[in-house]
Design a protein around this motif. Structure first.
Motif, PDB file in Angstrom:
ATOM      1  N   LEU A   1      14.884   2.484 -11.176  1.00 48.28           N
ATOM      2  CA  LEU A   1      15.027   2.462  -9.726  1.00 48.28           C
ATOM      3  C   LEU A   1      16.266   3.274  -9.331  1.00 48.28           C
ATOM      4  N   PRO A   2      16.270   3.818  -8.107  1.00 48.01           N
ATOM      5  CA  PRO A   2      15.239   3.730  -7.077  1.00 48.01           C
ATOM      6  C   PRO A   2      14.090   4.697  -7.355  1.00 48.01           C
ATOM      7  N   LEU A   3      12.975   4.474  -6.633  1.00 49.07           N
ATOM      8  CA  LEU A   3      11.779   5.283  -6.824  1.00 49.07           C
ATOM      9  C   LEU A   3      11.883   6.580  -6.012  1.00 49.07           C
ATOM     10  N   THR A   4      12.940   7.328  -6.291  1.00 53.02           N
ATOM     11  CA  THR A   4      13.137   8.625  -5.630  1.00 53.02           C
ATOM     12  C   THR A   4      12.271   9.659  -6.319  1.00 53.02           C
ATOM     13  N   SER A   5      12.134  10.816  -5.677  1.00 60.40           N
ATOM     14  CA  SER A   5      11.363  11.906  -6.295  1.00 60.40           C
ATOM     15  C   SER A   5      11.924  12.229  -7.670  1.00 60.40           C
ATOM     16  N   ALA A   6      13.250  12.226  -7.785  1.00 59.71           N
ATOM     17  CA  ALA A   6      13.872  12.577  -9.071  1.00 59.71           C
ATOM     18  C   ALA A   6      13.431  11.616 -10.164  1.00 59.71           C
ATOM     19  N   ASN A   7      13.418  10.305  -9.851  1.00 60.81           N
ATOM     20  CA  ASN A   7      13.027   9.335 -10.876  1.00 60.81           C
ATOM     21  C   ASN A   7      11.523   9.353 -11.132  1.00 60.81           C
ATOM     22  N   VAL A   8      10.727   9.663 -10.105  1.00 62.99           N
ATOM     23  CA  VAL A   8       9.279   9.778 -10.308  1.00 62.99           C
ATOM     24  C   VAL A   8       8.988  10.971 -11.216  1.00 62.99           C
ATOM     25  N   VAL A   9       9.641  12.096 -10.933  1.00 62.37           N
ATOM     26  CA  VAL A   9       9.414  13.301 -11.751  1.00 62.37           C
ATOM     27  C   VAL A   9       9.903  13.067 -13.182  1.00 62.37           C
TER      28      VAL A   9
ATOM     29  N   GLU B   1       0.870  -1.175   0.000  1.00 68.26           N
ATOM     30  CA  GLU B   1       0.000   0.000   0.000  1.00 68.26           C
ATOM     31  C   GLU B   1       0.906   1.223   0.000  1.00 68.26           C
ATOM     32  N   VAL B   2       0.773   2.047  -1.031  1.00 67.07           N
ATOM     33  CA  VAL B   2       1.687   3.170  -1.215  1.00 67.07           C
ATOM     34  C   VAL B   2       0.901   4.463  -1.297  1.00 67.07           C
ATOM     35  N   GLU B   3       1.426   5.472  -0.635  1.00 69.24           N
ATOM     36  CA  GLU B   3       0.875   6.813  -0.756  1.00 69.24           C
ATOM     37  C   GLU B   3       1.913   7.624  -1.528  1.00 69.24           C
ATOM     38  N   ALA B   4       1.491   8.278  -2.592  1.00 66.17           N
ATOM     39  CA  ALA B   4       2.490   8.960  -3.413  1.00 66.17           C
ATOM     40  C   ALA B   4       1.889  10.088  -4.210  1.00 66.17           C
ATOM     41  N   GLU B   5       2.659  11.163  -4.334  1.00 68.60           N
ATOM     42  CA  GLU B   5       2.438  12.144  -5.392  1.00 68.60           C
ATOM     43  C   GLU B   5       3.753  12.185  -6.155  1.00 68.60           C
ATOM     44  N   THR B   6       4.746  12.925  -5.621  1.00 64.61           N
ATOM     45  CA  THR B   6       6.078  12.797  -6.237  1.00 64.61           C
ATOM     46  C   THR B   6       7.024  12.022  -5.334  1.00 64.61           C
ATOM     47  N   SER B   7       6.731  11.982  -4.031  1.00 64.24           N
ATOM     48  CA  SER B   7       7.565  11.124  -3.178  1.00 64.24           C
ATOM     49  C   SER B   7       6.731   9.911  -2.759  1.00 64.24           C
ATOM     50  N   VAL B   8       7.435   8.807  -2.567  1.00 64.10           N
ATOM     51  CA  VAL B   8       6.782   7.518  -2.374  1.00 64.10           C
ATOM     52  C   VAL B   8       6.836   7.142  -0.901  1.00 64.10           C
ATOM     53  N   ARG B   9       5.688   6.871  -0.316  1.00 59.99           N
ATOM     54  CA  ARG B   9       5.672   6.388   1.064  1.00 59.99           C
ATOM     55  C   ARG B   9       4.938   5.050   1.110  1.00 59.99           C
ATOM     56  N   VAL B  10       5.642   4.020   1.534  1.00 59.80           N
ATOM     57  CA  VAL B  10       5.021   2.694   1.635  1.00 59.80           C
ATOM     58  C   VAL B  10       4.340   2.610   2.995  1.00 59.80           C
ATOM     59  N   ARG B  11       3.013   2.382   2.975  1.00 60.42           N
ATOM     60  CA  ARG B  11       2.249   2.423   4.235  1.00 60.42           C
ATOM     61  C   ARG B  11       2.039   1.038   4.841  1.00 60.42           C
ATOM     62  N   ARG B  12       2.097  -0.007   4.042  1.00 65.11           N
ATOM     63  CA  ARG B  12       1.890  -1.349   4.576  1.00 65.11           C
ATOM     64  C   ARG B  12       2.363  -2.382   3.567  1.00 65.11           C
ATOM     65  N   LEU B  13       2.902  -3.490   4.078  1.00 64.41           N
ATOM     66  CA  LEU B  13       3.235  -4.634   3.225  1.00 64.41           C
ATOM     67  C   LEU B  13       2.520  -5.858   3.782  1.00 64.41           C
ATOM     68  N   THR B  14       1.825  -6.572   2.907  1.00 65.58           N
ATOM     69  CA  THR B  14       1.165  -7.811   3.308  1.00 65.58           C
ATOM     70  C   THR B  14       1.740  -8.926   2.452  1.00 65.58           C
ATOM     71  N   ILE B  15       2.228  -9.974   3.106  1.00 64.24           N
ATOM     72  CA  ILE B  15       3.017 -10.983   2.400  1.00 64.24           C
ATOM     73  C   ILE B  15       2.482 -12.379   2.702  1.00 64.24           C
ATOM     74  N   ALA B  16       2.342 -13.191   1.659  1.00 62.23           N
ATOM     75  CA  ALA B  16       2.042 -14.611   1.871  1.00 62.23           C
ATOM     76  C   ALA B  16       3.190 -15.414   1.285  1.00 62.23           C
ATOM     77  N   VAL B  17       3.612 -16.447   2.024  1.00 62.69           N
ATOM     78  CA  VAL B  17       4.790 -17.198   1.592  1.00 62.69           C
ATOM     79  C   VAL B  17       4.576 -18.683   1.836  1.00 62.69           C
ATOM     80  N   ASP B  18       5.129 -19.469   0.917  1.00 58.37           N
ATOM     81  CA  ASP B  18       5.079 -20.932   1.024  1.00 58.37           C
ATOM     82  C   ASP B  18       6.509 -21.437   0.914  1.00 58.37           C
ATOM     83  N   VAL B  19       7.057 -21.865   2.059  1.00 48.10           N
ATOM     84  CA  VAL B  19       8.424 -22.415   2.072  1.00 48.10           C
ATOM     85  C   VAL B  19       8.385 -23.915   2.360  1.00 48.10           C
ATOM     86  N   GLY B  20       7.286 -24.573   2.017  1.00 48.47           N
ATOM     87  CA  GLY B  20       7.169 -26.002   2.312  1.00 48.47           C
ATOM     88  C   GLY B  20       7.068 -26.207   3.815  1.00 48.47           C
TER      89      GLY B  20
END
Lengths: 697, 153
Positions: free
Chosen positions: A683-691, A568-587
């Protein structure tokens, strides 16, 4: 479970010793890198033998005592070392069970086993510690480890064995060793790549109190002192007294992607099902790029060495102590029996960092002070600039669609330096060996073959059902900056690129990104993690303006763990990651909390790489040399991370250390699109690269 | 170069005399002269927090603090935390992977809880922003600090 570790080291007693005092000493050839693997391996031993975890003592790997299990890398330790220990312990248990039955004169099947005691129905008992069972035999095929329902220790979260020392500040790290007579060494690195040391005025350094030796060999220059602060003073004095010949050797940083796709390369076809030329109704093409990345461990690399009576002892936080020994022996023409390399923990290791180089620095300084151990600790500046780097990469994807919008053909081309330059082979000398008078040249880094997971091409073959595909790597034949293995290798950008394009195709088709993926995904375990992550994250709900959800999916190396991430990302020109939800299967999960810790840690490291990190350089050398020039994720930037484990007790255990890297990066990029409508492919998703993406769009 | 005269300092309540240059970074005196290796070298520039110790209760970068500057003050290292609740919650939460940054986290957090016993999640993060972790154990560390507050979780 077959294990190359067991095939190479079949003897039971090479793996463990049962002590009469009630302890089990275990000698794995895998090493603790901060990933908690020794705890997981101890759990496997305790589980198979039926002894309490507290009785299992893991011995740090050493070339004079441990099985050679090559590198601790590639998320393979639980598979390889764990598989070997499972088979060894199953047989050791069976041998003891038979001996106990004979000693107690009851059928083996009537004995119960608990915490190392074999108990007969009438209550008489003996134990591993009382029985004398020779273990000087090879493991025989067919020793059957426990089945899915029989685990007592495996599958439950165990507290890490090393944590109590670490929270008390007790010595655990190579930096903390205090052997008698310890001296402090430091090495002057050249001011730029390829610089040649013309002359050095040592007089100021020699005047620093307690300086024991200044060592020069060609452009390798170091100092040894009684006290650490004086070694640093002497280092500064030497640096001031050096005259170097320098030259430009690096490509322009602003045109790194152009350099990668125009340099001479070696092409390898990873997959070609491109049986006929396609007539595409429509095509989607995109180029993705990432910069060089630094390992950026919190501890600078460290090595310790002593020469004594013609023998060399080395302490290192290397990922491959046997390979390091091979490299040292080759460079210095020593016999392997005269060199011992002992593993000692360093700070977190995320791939082939400068550990081996620091060890070799100490090896080169130690002859000046025979009989006294020399410790070299790299400076922060050298750690960030002279350690092996994660390669810069470019990934081009071209997808042909038919009239209905279905994928007809997928083409993926990857440009990168190789992802493996580990010590051992002649073309991959330790750093100092490239600076000495009789310098050994670096050959460009290589890539592991695809059957070992690949390097540049790791995860370059999409896991989706594609009618035709052509996937190629283009490995650079020149290496301006030394590159080697960094966590997940090429999977970071390959998964980012594939998942970004798949997302774009979903949008073109007017479909939901999760539903679109499921529509071309027959791998059931991939479908399960994708569905689980989406459900857990509340996929489909509106998060408000400037906020978006994105998904990323991969099976690590196309043969390891399955992982899906929703960001879940909040962004205009700068990127803020607000949450990560992960599912994993390692046997089969050995240590659930350990797996969660690795998945979460991998995700946060990927978040840091993907949104912030970039090695900076000018025409001559790396210029990002402190945490100010190479910032990494801070506490305030860390979002909540929610990890769902899909336990598969009947399936083989798979490594967890690298699985979340690619999917996390991809999920963030796709969430950025959902929030802003922008596809940012550099990458990276810095303001400079977003702009820049905004301006280009 | 100044004289290598004995320097006096008090660490974890014990007075020590060390024969070294008074400009020696406190970190090297702690680690190499006093054998207290809990505080770690990370960057030498006060930018990562691995070397943090408390000086009169304040988190201080021992890598760029000369030993003369702590004369007459109380230095507390992780070894001097002596069974602080944080050391228990760090184990419960398994709040580390490699553990190299842990000592710096612990002393910084101990000072925070002393100063602000009811600190919240955001407050913990702000207080630890100068402490770098590369393994990604951040959220576990925050939970461990919150769990060690007098009010618990």
């Amino acid at each position: 479970m077959s294990s190359p570790s067991l095939e190479n080291n079949p003897r039971l007693d090479s793996w463990l010793t049962i002590e009469p005092g009630g302890r089990v000493l275990v000698r794995s050839g895998k090493v603790e890198l901060g990933q908690g693997v020794l705890t997981a391996l101890a759990q496997i031993v305790a589980d198979e033998l039926d002894v309490d975890l507290a009785r299992v003592a893991m011995v740090a790997a050493s070339t004079d005592a441990s099985p050679d299990e090559s590198y601790t890398a590639g998320s393979l330790s639980v598979q390889h070392s764990g598989g070997a220990l499972r088979a060894v312990c199953a047989q050791v248990r069976a041998l003891h069970l038979a001996a106990a039955a004979e000693a107690l004169r009851v059928p083996a099947g009537s004995l119960s086993v608990a915490d190392g005691e074999f108990v007969a129905p009438d209550g008489r008992r003996t134990s591993y510690w009382e029985l004398t069972v020779p273990l000087d035999a090879d493991v025989v095929p067919g020793s059957t480890p426990k089945g899915a329902g029989d685990h007592a220790v495996v599958g439950r979260s165990a507290l890490r064995l090393d944590v109590p020392d670490k929270v008390a500040g007790r010595p655990r790290f190579i930096h903390d060793l205090q052997p008698a007579g310890l001296l402090h060494g430091r090495v002057v690195r050249p001011p730029s790549r390829g610089a040649v040391l013309l002359s050095v005025d040592e007089s100021a350094a020699q005047r620093v109190p307690g300086v024991v030796a200044v060592v020069r060999d060609g452009s390798f220059l170091g100092v040894v002192a009684e006290r650490e602060e004086n070694a640093l003073r002497a280092l500064a004095a030497l640096q001031a007294g050096c005259a170097w010949k320098e030259q430009d050797s690096l490509p322009p940083e602003h045109a790194l992607a152009d350099f990668l796709v125009s340099a001479p390369t070696e092409e390898t076809v990873l997959s070609d099902t491109d049986t006929a030329a396609a007539s595409a109704a429509r095509s989607v093409r995109a180029r993705f790029a990432r910069p060089y990345l630094a390992h950026a461990s919190i501890a600078p690399s460290c090595g310790l060495a002593v020469w004594e009576g013609g023998r060399l002892s080395v302490w290192s936080h290397s990922q491959g102590i046997y390979k390091l020994r091979t490299a040292i022996c080759r460079l210095l023409e020593l016999a392997p029996e005269d060199v011992v390399v002992q593993h000692v923990e360093g700070a977190g290791c995320y791939g082939h960092n400068a550990a081996d180089d620091a060890a070799y620095d100490a090896v080169l300084l130690a002859p000046a002070v025979p009989g006294r151990p020399v410790r070299v600790v790299w400076t922060r500046e050298d750690e960030l600039s002279w350690g092996p780097l994660g390669p810069a990469m470019v990934v081009d994807i071209a997808v042909h669609l038919d009239d209905a919008g279905a994928v007809q053909r997928w083409q993926q081309d990857v440009w990168s330096n190789g992802h493996s330059h580990r010590p051992g082979p002649p073309g991959a000398p330790l750093l100092a060996a490239t600076h000495v008078e009789a310098a050994v040249p670096n050959l460009p880094a290589s890539d592991p073959p695809l059957q070992n997971g690949g390097g540049s091409g790791r995860n370059a073959v999409p896991l989706y059902d594609l009618p035709r595909q052509l996937v190629r790597t283009h490995r650079l034949q020149t290496m301006p900056l030394r590159t080697s293995a960094l966590r997940a290798l090429g999977a970071h950008l390959n998964v980012y690129a594939i998942e970004s394009v798949v997302d774009e195709l979903a949008v073109l088709a007017g479909e939901d990104p999760v539903g679109y993926r499921l529509g071309m995904l027959s791998d059931e375990r991939a479908r399960a993690v994708l569905t689980a992550a989406a459900e857990r994250a509340g996929w489909g709900s509106d998060r408000g303006p400037d906020v978006g959800l994105g998904v990323g999916l991969a099976r690590y190396k196309n043969r390891g763990a399955w992982c899906a991430v929703v960001a879940e990302v909040e962004a205009e020109t700068s990127v803020r990651v607000r949450r990560l939800t992960i599912a994993v299967d390692v046997g089969l999960v050995v240590n659930p909390d350990g797996v969660v810790n690795q998945i979460e840690g991998g995700a946060l490291q990927a978040l840091s790489w993907t949104t912030k990190e970039q090695v900076r350089f000018d025409a001559r050398t790396v210029t990002s040399r402190t945490w100010e020039d190479y910032p990494i994720l801070t506490f305030s930037e860390v979002p909540p991370v929610d990890v769902v484990l899909l336990d598969r007790p009947a399936e083989a255990s798979l490594g967890a250390g690298e699985a979340s890297i690619g999917p996390t990066a991809a999920a963030i990029g796709n969430a950025l699109y959902a929030a802003t409508g922008l596809r940012v492919r550099t990458l990276p998703l810095t303001s400079a690269n977003v702009v820049a993406a905004m301006d280009a769009g | 170069m100044t004289d290598a005269g004995p320097v006096e300092l008090v660490v974890n309540g014990t007075r020590h005399e060390v024969a070294c240059d008074p400009d020696t970074p406190l970190l090297y005196v702690l680690r190499n002269d006093l054998g207290l290796v809990g505080a770690k070298f990370g960057c030498g520039l006060g930018l990562c927090g691995a070397c943090n110790v408390l000086v009169d209760g304040h988190p201080t970068h021992s890598c760029d603090t000369p030993v003369w500057a702590v004369a007459g003050k109380q230095v507390t290292t992780v070894e001097g935390l002596g069974g602080h609740p944080l050391q228990g919650t760090f184990v419960e939460e398994q709040a580390l992977q490699c553990g190299y940054c842990t000592s710096g986290m612990l002393v910084t957090a101990a000072a925070l809880l002393e100063r602000e016993p009811e600190v919240d999640d955001d407050g913990v993060r702000r207080a630890l922003d100068g402490n770098l972790c590369r393994c990604g154990a951040h959220n576990r560390i925050v939970r461990a600090v919150l769990g060690a507050r007098p009010c618990g979780r």
